[in-house]
Write a protein that holds these residues in place. Sequence first.
Motif, PDB file in Angstrom:
ATOM      1  N   UNK A   1      -1.951  -0.138   0.675  1.00 16.49           N
ATOM      2  CA  UNK A   1      -3.216  -0.768   0.310  1.00 16.49           C
ATOM      3  C   UNK A   1      -4.429  -0.041   0.887  1.00 16.49           C
ATOM      4  N   UNK A   2      -4.219   0.989   1.699  1.00 15.23           N
ATOM      5  CA  UNK A   2      -5.359   1.622   2.375  1.00 15.23           C
ATOM      6  C   UNK A   2      -6.271   2.348   1.378  1.00 15.23           C
ATOM      7  N   UNK A   3      -7.507   2.524   1.795  1.00  7.32           N
ATOM      8  CA  UNK A   3      -8.527   3.191   0.983  1.00  7.32           C
ATOM      9  C   UNK A   3      -8.315   4.710   1.006  1.00  7.32           C
ATOM     10  N   UNK A   4      -8.886   5.369  -0.006  1.00  9.02           N
ATOM     11  CA  UNK A   4      -8.911   6.823  -0.040  1.00  9.02           C
ATOM     12  C   UNK A   4      -7.675   7.481  -0.604  1.00  9.02           C
ATOM     13  N   UNK A   5      -6.724   6.708  -1.095  1.00  8.92           N
ATOM     14  CA  UNK A   5      -5.520   7.304  -1.682  1.00  8.92           C
ATOM     15  C   UNK A   5      -5.779   7.712  -3.130  1.00  8.92           C
ATOM     16  N   UNK A   6      -5.015   8.688  -3.602  1.00  7.99           N
ATOM     17  CA  UNK A   6      -5.163   9.193  -4.965  1.00  7.99           C
ATOM     18  C   UNK A   6      -4.175   8.463  -5.871  1.00  7.99           C
ATOM     19  N   UNK A   7      -4.703   7.770  -6.883  1.00 11.90           N
ATOM     20  CA  UNK A   7      -3.879   7.065  -7.866  1.00 11.90           C
ATOM     21  C   UNK A   7      -3.666   7.960  -9.082  1.00 11.90           C
ATOM     22  N   UNK A   8      -2.420   8.092  -9.506  1.00 10.64           N
ATOM     23  CA  UNK A   8      -2.125   8.865 -10.711  1.00 10.64           C
ATOM     24  C   UNK A   8      -1.199   8.043 -11.608  1.00 10.64           C
TER      25      UNK A   8
END
Length: 281
Positions: free
Chosen positions: A105-112
Amino acid sequence: GVHAVLTTFNTTAKKYNRAKLADDGCSWQEQLFPKRVRFIGDRVAMVVADSLAIAKEAAALLRIRYRPLPHCVTMAEAKEPTAPKLHGESNVFGEAEMNCGQWPQEEGLVDTVSSFRVGRLHHGAMETHCCVADYQPDLPALTVWTPCQSVFSVRTGIADLLELPYHQVRVIKGTMGGSFGSKQENILEPLTALAALTVKRPVKLVFSREEAMLSTVVRGEMEFQVHTKATPSGKVLALEVDSQINAGAYLTNSLDYIFAMGDKLGRTYAIPCIRYHGRAV
């Protein structure tokens, strides 16, 4: 020169699965000669003759009338509530669910998010499917020569389908050559064994390349929806996969593929969270 013409009207109506030994309910769908032909390449009749030339000439004299039935040719069509049902009450079989870890759930991750499909596959080994069977009623004993992947799978499948004791069926494995899974299924062996039992003579059955590509159902079309979450540097933290396989007319080994694909998702990389959903249509 023709010794027998085998059809749905003079052979067993018992159901089986060319890819399985144990009856697991919904997967028991196939017949040697079905009354409803479900795909181009499904079996209608078998001519047993003294030579290939005579058999081809006799087969050309068969007159068959087909009545089209309601049908679906895509997985999307087959999953509609009003779609005609091939086997039972639903066209969707064996939904597989596998989950491990917590979705990050953390911020700054890359969703693909991506989607792709893999077409229906024919393995194309140099040697096409072939089989020889001989029945000796005085023993009694049925011997089958086949370049298969498992002699006991063939022995059990033939004996159960034709209702023979196991000790009366002997399977001799020839040089297999290429298989890649395509000779793991009992495709020609039950037909050749039935013909030998019927005419009490040795019978050889060999597919042409065209027949092998039309009639051996070895892996269906697959569609995937893939969702990944990764760090900006590229480390994958979570993987979610939704897959479905187009089993076609018969389930055969499609359930095995659905579960096998889920099992293999975490083998290449250490991924903390994996979610998998698969189904055969």
